[in-house]
Design a protein around this motif. Structure first.
Motif, short mmCIF file in Angstrom:
data_model
loop_
_atom_site.label_atom_id
_atom_site.label_comp_id
_atom_site.label_asym_id
_atom_site.label_seq_id
_atom_site.Cartn_x
_atom_site.Cartn_y
_atom_site.Cartn_z
N PHE A 1 -29.38 -6.04 -30.32
CA PHE A 1 -28.89 -5.24 -29.20
C PHE A 1 -29.47 -3.83 -29.19
O PHE A 1 -29.06 -3.00 -28.40
CB PHE A 1 -27.36 -5.19 -29.23
N GLN A 2 -30.41 -3.57 -30.09
CA GLN A 2 -31.06 -2.26 -30.18
C GLN A 2 -30.08 -1.10 -30.21
O GLN A 2 -30.07 -0.23 -29.34
CB GLN A 2 -32.04 -2.10 -29.03
N LEU A 3 -29.24 -1.12 -31.24
CA LEU A 3 -28.22 -0.07 -31.38
C LEU A 3 -28.62 0.88 -32.50
O LEU A 3 -29.54 0.60 -33.28
CB LEU A 3 -26.87 -0.71 -31.72
N ASN A 4 -27.90 2.02 -32.56
CA ASN A 4 -28.16 2.96 -33.65
C ASN A 4 -27.57 2.46 -34.96
O ASN A 4 -28.07 2.76 -36.03
CB ASN A 4 -27.55 4.32 -33.32
N SER A 5 -26.47 1.71 -34.84
CA SER A 5 -25.83 1.23 -36.04
C SER A 5 -25.27 -0.17 -35.81
O SER A 5 -24.81 -0.48 -34.72
CB SER A 5 -24.69 2.18 -36.44
N GLY A 6 -25.35 -1.00 -36.82
CA GLY A 6 -24.81 -2.34 -36.69
C GLY A 6 -23.34 -2.41 -37.09
O GLY A 6 -22.75 -3.48 -37.11
N LEU A 7 -22.78 -1.25 -37.45
CA LEU A 7 -21.38 -1.25 -37.87
C LEU A 7 -20.49 -1.01 -36.66
O LEU A 7 -20.18 0.13 -36.30
CB LEU A 7 -21.13 -0.17 -38.93
N VAL B 1 -17.34 -3.68 -42.06
CA VAL B 1 -18.41 -3.71 -41.05
C VAL B 1 -18.09 -3.07 -39.70
O VAL B 1 -18.96 -3.03 -38.85
CB VAL B 1 -18.88 -5.15 -40.78
N THR B 2 -16.87 -2.57 -39.47
CA THR B 2 -16.60 -2.08 -38.12
C THR B 2 -16.86 -0.59 -37.97
O THR B 2 -16.70 -0.04 -36.88
CB THR B 2 -15.16 -2.36 -37.68
N GLY B 3 -17.26 0.10 -39.02
CA GLY B 3 -17.61 1.50 -38.88
C GLY B 3 -16.44 2.47 -39.03
O GLY B 3 -16.61 3.62 -39.37
N ASN B 4 -15.22 1.98 -38.73
CA ASN B 4 -14.00 2.72 -39.05
C ASN B 4 -13.79 4.07 -38.37
O ASN B 4 -13.20 4.96 -38.96
CB ASN B 4 -13.87 2.94 -40.55
N SER B 5 -14.28 4.27 -37.13
CA SER B 5 -13.86 5.52 -36.50
C SER B 5 -12.72 5.26 -35.54
O SER B 5 -12.79 4.38 -34.70
CB SER B 5 -15.03 6.20 -35.78
N PRO B 6 -11.63 6.03 -35.71
CA PRO B 6 -10.41 5.76 -34.94
C PRO B 6 -10.50 6.31 -33.52
O PRO B 6 -9.92 7.33 -33.20
CB PRO B 6 -9.32 6.49 -35.73
N VAL B 7 -11.25 5.64 -32.65
CA VAL B 7 -11.32 6.08 -31.25
C VAL B 7 -10.82 4.96 -30.35
O VAL B 7 -10.92 3.78 -30.69
CB VAL B 7 -12.77 6.41 -30.84
#
Lengths: 270, 293
Positions: free
Chosen positions: B138-144, B224-230
């Motif tokens: 998906f050409q993202l900055n991060s896979g998390l 793997v989800t990156g963990n930012s609470p937004v």
């Protein structure tokens, strides 16, 4: 439809093969029996293997007898009364509670209130509560599969209820009870979230000497190496090695259970 | 004779108390979650929980709004279920209706293995294999992100959905099938228009059970989800679930602090959600005599 089903199979195979291929080169006698060095970047994982074994043994010692006795009560004594219904309801509820909530509960009750601290004892008790439903349900199924005439014959000869259960039901149900329970035990060995809060430490200079000591454990070790380690990218072989040992342990236990189950079924065809 | 009767009674009471322990454990779980969480109501106040910002460690103002955590869990769960449902149901249909007995004997244990893989191992696999893949595709900055977490969670839900759906499909009376075939319907028509609709409630229950499992899953999502609470419903954004929050933050809090109590509230919300999902699905399964599993 066959394609979609086998896509799932392929994916499982891919996970296992990927971990095998990358993990096997790391596995050596030193890796399995050595202590971690440079905070896990080198050396072995022996304390983590031992810690997981301690936790599993502790969990079995608590959950297996309790689960089996509960199953005997439910199938042989209670049948359909109010108490049995509430117990069944409780088992269903327990089976659905997320493992991290068991962790919170273990933290609140065993670690803090009973003052066990973060320890083998607290971790094992927490895991035992978690796998209790699995063991009860498996044991119940096994007890139910012993035909009724085995009980009636014994009772007709004048044996008491307990003698009947003890001598004529349990011996035939036991193999099934144990194999069913192995699945629960495999789950306990691989769980991370509950021991994260109740038992595990990433690095300990010495092996635990009592049940009140914290332990290192394989799942927790893998988690830290993969996500918290400052050089997580560089120590990939260590991560794969740890993952392989854990996978081998848990999938190995499951395979044993599945094979034993097939054999037990063939042995007793009523 | 009296001694024997006494012994029988003792044995019965002993077994009864072992059995009752399950009830006691459930009660203790509720009790201890609330015991640790209740003081939060006095200060800083229960309404704090309904805010939109989770920022429990701050020098200016600590915020304990659990809304972003709940939406995080919901996004990841729904995505996972959307991915898992086709695989789970089609797999169940294939195994119970189409596969040869030999194939079945191989497929069932093999998929059981998937259920046995520890979540931390799946999470690790997600971290080193799935996440880079999703990043590239998906050409993202991060896979998390939420999507990576959902893929792993879907893998965990598939065995549950498959095995319970299979039971439901098997319990459809064979007269239905025979009648449909006798009327000239093809095998596929019979499966999709007769068997699956007849087993639908069992299948729905299996999906809900799978959902219950997914909501409560901790390690894989945390890794793997990156963990930012937004608060975000974008599958490519990083999210933080309720489970991951508890697991990641509990190690660092002071016991008895506001943050500590807030984490127990997160646990309570989590438990009520899974409890609800499980209760409904067991009701449905029981109605159709499938509650054994």
């Amino acid at each position: 439809m066959r394609g979609i089903t086998y896509l799932v199979v392929l994916f499982i195979a891919y996970i296992i093969i990927d971990i095998l291929i990358h993990g096997l080169p790391t596995i050596s006698w030193d890796f399995l029996t050595g202590d971690p060095e440079k905070s896990g970047a080198e050396g072995g994982i022996f304390p983590a293997i031992l810690g997981t074994l301690y936790l599993v043994v502790g969990t079995i010692a608590v959950a297996l007898p309790l689960g089996m006795f509960s199953a005997v009560y439910l199938t042989e004594y209670a049948k359909q009364n109010k108490l049995a219904q509430s117990i069944r309801m409780a088992i269903v509820t327990l089976a659905g509670i997320p493992s991290i909530v068991f962790g919170l509960f273990g933290l609140g009750l065993f670690v803090i209130t009973l003052n066990f601290g973060s320890s083998i004892l607290a971790g094992s008790l927490t895991l035992a509560c978690m796998i209790l439903p699995t063991i009860i349900v498996a044991s119940e199924e096994s007890l139910k599969s012993v035909p009724q005439y085995m009980r009636e014959g014994s009772l007709a000869l004048g044996a008491t209820k307990w003698e009947t259960i003890y001598k004529n039901v349990l011996p035939y149900a036991l193999p099934g009870m144990l194999t069913g329970s192995i699945l629960g035990i495999g789950r306990a060995a691989g769980e991370t979230a509950p021991i994260l809060l109740t038992a595990a430490a990433f690095f300990l200079p010495e092996l635990p000497t009592s049940v009140f000591d914290p332990v290192m454990a394989l799942p927790y070790h893998l988690y830290i190496l993969a996500t918290q380690h400052p050089e997580a990218q560089k120590i990939l072989p260590m991560q794969y090695g740890t993952a392989l040992v854990l996978l081998f342990l848990v999938v190995g236990l499951n395979l044993v259970a599945i094979i034993l189950r097939i054999r037990v079924r063939k042995k007793y065809k009523w | 004779m009296n001694r024997q009767r006494l012994k029988a009674k003792l044995i019965k009471y002993f077994l009864q108390s072992c059995g009752s322990l399950s009830i006691i454990i459930v009660l203790l779980i509720f009790l201890f979650l609330f015991k640790e969480a209740i003081p939060f109501i006095g200060s800083p106040g229960i309404t704090e929980l309904f805010h939109n910002v989770w920022n429990p460690v701050s020098f200016q103002k600590e915020e304990f709004g659990i809304v972003p955590l709940i939406t995080g869990s919901i996004v990841v769960t729904l995505l996972a279920i959307i991915i898992a449902v086709p695989f789970g149901i089609i797999g169940a249909v294939y195994i119970s209706e189409i596969a040869s007995p030999k194939e079945r004997e191989f497929l069932k244990p093999f998929i059981e293995i998937l259920a046995g893989i520890p979540s931390v191992v799946l999470g690790f696999f997600g971290l080193v294999v799935v996440s880079p893949l999703i990043k590239d595709v998906f050409q993202l900055n991060s896979g998390l992100n939420a999507l990576t977490g959902s893929v792993l969670l879907a893998l965990m839900a598939i065995p549950t959905i498959m095995s319970i759906s299979e039971d439901a499909i098997k319990s459809v009376p064979s007269v239905y099938k025979e009648a449909s075939l006798a009327l000239g319907a093809s095998k596929l028509e019979t499966i999709w228009k007769v068997v699956v609709p007849a087993a639908l409630s069992g299948i729905v229950a299996s999906v809900m059970l799978g959902m219950g499992r997914v909501v409560g899953e901790t390690m894989a999502v945390m890794m793997v989800t990156g963990n930012s609470p937004v608060i975000s419903f974008n599958p490519f954004s990083s999210v933080r679930t309720m489970t991951a929050t508890i697991a990641a933050e509990m190690g660092e809090v002071t016991i008895g602090s506001n943050h500590y109590m807030a984490l127990f509230w997160v646990g309570i919300v989590l438990m009520l959600m899974t409890f609800g999902l499980n209760l409904i699905s067991y009701r449905v399964l029981k109605k159709y005599g499938l509650s054994e599993k």
